[in-house]
Design a protein around this motif. Structure first.
Motif, PDB file in Angstrom:
ATOM      1  N   PRO A   1       9.577   5.211   6.458  1.00  8.39           N
ATOM      2  CA  PRO A   1       9.599   5.166   4.983  1.00  8.39           C
ATOM      3  C   PRO A   1       8.334   5.707   4.314  1.00  8.39           C
ATOM      4  O   PRO A   1       7.744   5.066   3.438  1.00  8.39           O
ATOM      5  CB  PRO A   1       9.770   3.668   4.702  1.00  8.39           C
ATOM      6  CG  PRO A   1       8.994   3.006   5.807  1.00  8.39           C
ATOM      7  CD  PRO A   1       9.224   3.879   7.027  1.00  8.39           C
ATOM      8  N   TRP A   2       7.901   6.907   4.673  1.00  7.65           N
ATOM      9  CA  TRP A   2       6.674   7.455   4.094  1.00  7.65           C
ATOM     10  C   TRP A   2       6.783   7.621   2.577  1.00  7.65           C
ATOM     11  O   TRP A   2       7.831   8.008   2.063  1.00  7.65           O
ATOM     12  CB  TRP A   2       6.335   8.809   4.715  1.00  7.65           C
ATOM     13  CG  TRP A   2       6.212   8.824   6.195  1.00  7.65           C
ATOM     14  CD1 TRP A   2       6.939   9.566   7.080  1.00  7.65           C
ATOM     15  CD2 TRP A   2       5.287   8.064   6.994  1.00  7.65           C
ATOM     16  NE1 TRP A   2       6.548   9.315   8.371  1.00  7.65           N
ATOM     17  CE2 TRP A   2       5.531   8.402   8.353  1.00  7.65           C
ATOM     18  CE3 TRP A   2       4.294   7.133   6.694  1.00  7.65           C
ATOM     19  CZ2 TRP A   2       4.798   7.850   9.401  1.00  7.65           C
ATOM     20  CZ3 TRP A   2       3.578   6.572   7.742  1.00  7.65           C
ATOM     21  CH2 TRP A   2       3.824   6.932   9.068  1.00  7.65           C
ATOM     22  N   ASP A   3       5.655   7.407   1.893  1.00 14.79           N
ATOM     23  CA  ASP A   3       5.564   7.770   0.477  1.00 14.79           C
ATOM     24  C   ASP A   3       5.273   9.255   0.316  1.00 14.79           C
ATOM     25  O   ASP A   3       5.679   9.859  -0.687  1.00 14.79           O
ATOM     26  CB  ASP A   3       4.457   6.955  -0.207  1.00 14.79           C
ATOM     27  CG  ASP A   3       4.858   5.500  -0.394  1.00 14.79           C
ATOM     28  OD1 ASP A   3       5.939   5.254  -0.962  1.00 14.79           O
ATOM     29  OD2 ASP A   3       4.102   4.615   0.045  1.00 14.79           O
ATOM     30  N   ALA A   4       4.583   9.831   1.278  1.00 17.82           N
ATOM     31  CA  ALA A   4       4.284  11.267   1.232  1.00 17.82           C
ATOM     32  C   ALA A   4       3.975  11.752   2.637  1.00 17.82           C
ATOM     33  O   ALA A   4       3.471  10.988   3.470  1.00 17.82           O
ATOM     34  CB  ALA A   4       3.099  11.555   0.308  1.00 17.82           C
TER      35      ALA A   4
ATOM     36  N   ALA B   1      -8.857  13.611  -1.120  1.00 17.54           N
ATOM     37  CA  ALA B   1      -8.933  14.313  -2.400  1.00 17.54           C
ATOM     38  C   ALA B   1      -7.545  14.483  -3.018  1.00 17.54           C
ATOM     39  O   ALA B   1      -7.360  14.290  -4.226  1.00 17.54           O
ATOM     40  CB  ALA B   1      -9.612  15.671  -2.213  1.00 17.54           C
ATOM     41  N   ILE B   2      -6.563  14.851  -2.188  1.00 16.83           N
ATOM     42  CA  ILE B   2      -5.205  15.020  -2.696  1.00 16.83           C
ATOM     43  C   ILE B   2      -4.678  13.714  -3.277  1.00 16.83           C
ATOM     44  O   ILE B   2      -3.937  13.708  -4.278  1.00 16.83           O
ATOM     45  CB  ILE B   2      -4.282  15.524  -1.566  1.00 16.83           C
ATOM     46  CG1 ILE B   2      -4.533  17.010  -1.312  1.00 16.83           C
ATOM     47  CG2 ILE B   2      -2.804  15.276  -1.885  1.00 16.83           C
ATOM     48  CD1 ILE B   2      -3.781  17.566  -0.138  1.00 16.83           C
ATOM     49  N   LEU B   3      -5.073  12.597  -2.682  1.00 19.69           N
ATOM     50  CA  LEU B   3      -4.627  11.284  -3.135  1.00 19.69           C
ATOM     51  C   LEU B   3      -5.486  10.728  -4.267  1.00 19.69           C
ATOM     52  O   LEU B   3      -5.273   9.592  -4.706  1.00 19.69           O
ATOM     53  CB  LEU B   3      -4.639  10.310  -1.956  1.00 19.69           C
ATOM     54  CG  LEU B   3      -3.641  10.640  -0.837  1.00 19.69           C
ATOM     55  CD1 LEU B   3      -3.954   9.831   0.415  1.00 19.69           C
ATOM     56  CD2 LEU B   3      -2.212  10.382  -1.298  1.00 19.69           C
TER      57      LEU B   3
ATOM     58  N   TYR C   1       0.832  -1.208   0.000  1.00 20.59           N
ATOM     59  CA  TYR C   1       0.000   0.000   0.000  1.00 20.59           C
ATOM     60  C   TYR C   1       0.867   1.258   0.000  1.00 20.59           C
ATOM     61  O   TYR C   1       1.928   1.275   0.638  1.00 20.59           O
ATOM     62  CB  TYR C   1      -0.874   0.061   1.258  1.00 20.59           C
ATOM     63  CG  TYR C   1      -1.776  -1.118   1.465  1.00 20.59           C
ATOM     64  CD1 TYR C   1      -3.023  -1.192   0.850  1.00 20.59           C
ATOM     65  CD2 TYR C   1      -1.382  -2.181   2.287  1.00 20.59           C
ATOM     66  CE1 TYR C   1      -3.856  -2.281   1.052  1.00 20.59           C
ATOM     67  CE2 TYR C   1      -2.207  -3.273   2.489  1.00 20.59           C
ATOM     68  CZ  TYR C   1      -3.445  -3.315   1.864  1.00 20.59           C
ATOM     69  OH  TYR C   1      -4.262  -4.395   2.060  1.00 20.59           O
ATOM     70  N   PRO C   2       0.404   2.333  -0.643  1.00 24.53           N
ATOM     71  CA  PRO C   2       1.024   3.629  -0.380  1.00 24.53           C
ATOM     72  C   PRO C   2       0.782   3.997   1.092  1.00 24.53           C
ATOM     73  O   PRO C   2      -0.309   3.776   1.608  1.00 24.53           O
ATOM     74  CB  PRO C   2       0.277   4.588  -1.313  1.00 24.53           C
ATOM     75  CG  PRO C   2      -0.385   3.719  -2.335  1.00 24.53           C
ATOM     76  CD  PRO C   2      -0.678   2.429  -1.642  1.00 24.53           C
TER      77      PRO C   2
END
Length: 248
Positions: A154-157, A179-181, A131-132
């Motif tokens: 290790p975040w993706d964002a 919404a951003i995702l 998963y992100p």
């Protein structure tokens, strides 16, 4: 393993969004550790550093409520943490104006020096394989970035309050992140150790995963325990959650 509630019958989330303070990092131990050092510097070692940490954290929701209720414009959490520190010092009979500003600045940045729970890095790494993974924290970007680099998270964002300009549990904090995702609310799962956060996320249409952190308050009962619900997933650790979500 704590077990999940009917997870086999649910749609798998597209993205996992994480609360950070208390869920991924141990704020109380870190704030107590740094506060012990700074209290010694100002000759107040008589003050219990763990109790000081609890009082500092106790100002968290009231400070954010002023922003949520439009009493003041949005400011990042670093600003609120500094104000909360000054208020906590005043509560102990210490005038912050009498403390070296360099000391106050460094002390207020204790929140940047928090350590992950022992299962956090390996759990996030496993979850990220499928998963992100993003933050959905009230912490500002500079704060979250420093914690992440210190703890190798290790975040993706890094998303949350500063990006959305709204503090949890405001619904916009959750809906704006979805919404951003480019995700529907029901495709986003909030992972948190706080029933109040999860309850607000659920009201906004998100999936929910509770991670139990019995030592967040030093073994004391969590202040939001009365908001417990049957969350979609319930885990004893992030590695347990990775097991439940089928992550190798």
């Amino acid at each position: 393993m704590a077990g999940s509630i009917g997870s086999a019958l649910m749609a798998t989330p597209r993205v996992l969004a994480f609360d950070v303070f208390g869920t991924v990092v141990d704020w109380r131990s870190g704030i107590a550790r740094d506060s012990s050092r700074f209290l010694a510097q100002i000759s107040r070692s008589d003050i219990d550093s763990a109790a000081f940490a609890d009082k500092w954290r106790g100002r968290y929701q009231p400070a954010m409520a002023e922003v949520r209720n439009s009493v003041r414009p949005f400011v990042v959490l670093d600003v609120l943490h500094r104000e909360m520190l000054e208020g906590t010092l005043f509560e102990h009979g210490i005038d912050a104006r009498a403390v070296d500003p360099v000391v106050l600045d460094d002390w207020s940045r204790a929140w940047h020096r928090l350590d992950p729970w022992p299962d956090a890095v390996i759990g996030l790494t496993r979850l990220k394989m499928r998963y992100p993974i993003v933050t959905l924290s009230n912490g500002n970007i500079a704060l979250m970035l420093e914690i992440a680099r210190r703890g190798r998270l290790p975040w993706d964002a890094i998303l949350g309050a500063e990006v959305i300009r709204a503090y949890k549990p405001d619904a916009q904090a959750y809906l704006g992140t979805a919404a951003i995702l480019d995700a529907l609310p029901a495709e986003l799962c909030l992972v948190a150790a706080h029933h109040s956060d999860l309850a607000a996320a659920r009201r906004s249409g998100l999936l929910t995963a509770y991670v139990d952190r019995p030592m967040e308050y030093g073994g004391a009962a969590a202040p939001d325990r009365d908001q417990h619900q049957e969350w979609e997933w319930r885990a004893d650790s992030l590695t347990d959650l990775a097991d439940q979500l089928g992550c190798d």
